[in-house]
Write an enzyme that holds these catalytic residues in place. Sequence first.
Site, PDB file in Angstrom:
ATOM      1  N   GLY A   1     -15.300 -50.988 -25.424  1.00 20.19           N
ATOM      2  CA  GLY A   1     -16.383 -50.208 -25.731  1.00 20.19           C
ATOM      3  C   GLY A   1     -16.411 -49.030 -24.638  1.00 20.19           C
TER       4      GLY A   1
ATOM      5  N   ASN B   1     -21.590 -50.278 -19.228  1.00 22.60           N
ATOM      6  CA  ASN B   1     -20.893 -50.954 -20.375  1.00 22.60           C
ATOM      7  C   ASN B   1     -21.721 -50.973 -21.602  1.00 22.60           C
ATOM      8  OD1 ASN B   1     -21.998 -53.471 -19.562  1.00 22.60           O
ATOM      9  ND2 ASN B   1     -20.148 -54.454 -20.565  1.00 22.60           N
ATOM     10  N   PRO B   2     -21.189 -51.479 -22.826  1.00 19.60           N
ATOM     11  CA  PRO B   2     -21.978 -50.982 -24.120  1.00 19.60           C
ATOM     12  C   PRO B   2     -23.085 -52.083 -24.053  1.00 19.60           C
ATOM     13  CG  PRO B   2     -19.530 -50.910 -24.567  1.00 19.60           C
ATOM     14  CD  PRO B   2     -19.698 -51.351 -23.230  1.00 19.60           C
ATOM     15  N   CYS B   3     -22.810 -53.249 -23.561  1.00 21.99           N
ATOM     16  CA  CYS B   3     -24.049 -54.504 -23.562  1.00 21.99           C
ATOM     17  C   CYS B   3     -24.921 -54.454 -22.304  1.00 21.99           C
ATOM     18  CB  CYS B   3     -23.429 -55.763 -24.113  1.00 21.99           C
ATOM     19  SG  CYS B   3     -23.003 -55.812 -25.613  1.00 21.99           S
ATOM     20  N   GLY B   4     -24.540 -53.505 -21.442  1.00 20.25           N
ATOM     21  CA  GLY B   4     -25.473 -53.339 -20.213  1.00 20.25           C
ATOM     22  C   GLY B   4     -25.237 -54.520 -18.998  1.00 20.25           C
ATOM     23  N   GLU B   5     -24.100 -55.211 -19.202  1.00 20.65           N
ATOM     24  CA  GLU B   5     -24.024 -55.947 -18.238  1.00 20.65           C
ATOM     25  C   GLU B   5     -23.324 -55.659 -16.924  1.00 20.65           C
ATOM     26  OE1 GLU B   5     -21.819 -58.211 -21.747  1.00 20.65           O
ATOM     27  OE2 GLU B   5     -22.070 -56.261 -20.911  1.00 20.65           O
TER      28      GLU B   5
END
Length: 227
Positions: free
Chosen positions: A2, A155-159
């Site tokens: 992503g 990144n796409p999920c914020g981790e």
Amino acid sequence: GGTGFSFSALRPRGDVVQETGGVAGGPVSFMRIYDAATEQIRQGGRRRGANMGVLDVTHPDIEAFITAKREEGAFRNFNLSVATTEAFWRALDEGSTYALVNPRTGEAVAEADPRRILDLVAETAWATGDPGLLFLDPINDANPTPALGRIAATNPCGEVPLLPYEACVLGSVNLALHAEGESVAWGTLRETVHTAVRLLDNTIEASHFPIPDLEERVAATRKIGLG
């Protein structure tokens, strides 16, 4: 895989483009192009594409960004995050307004009420699942490579907060396989974690990247995450 994007440098909707006499569509209109492209790529692949879209809370189009997913079916391939600053939270504590700034000129064009903005975030997140919040000042205070630039997106999920052209390699440990009755098998978990970290670092070397900028930055900073 992503991608994450900060749209904060894009001029706001209605801003005059002097070279052509036209007006800018604003970040949300550009995001629609990215979303449509991701949708088409997904149809040709085996896994849905994912994006993170970030906009600074000081951007004049911040309210349109916050409410973007209220439109039925809009931005299905995006998670959204509002990037906040210490100045925003200080204004909230003081009960004052904060400046909305045109990124093209660097000039304040309006004032916004931080409590209204947070209420809008909360209401829209309840209704649609987005947006979330990013705390950019603490993120950059903890940036291990500040000489390489300021972090503006994740990144796409914020981790994992990432610099421009960085990428991360992520993996997960199944904790259910590391249980001894009602206790954790710490010895085997430790071994698994060490093995997984080695694996993820090796994956950086084994991966192929679409452009040299990505390959060079990933090899230099080696961001990994183990959940």
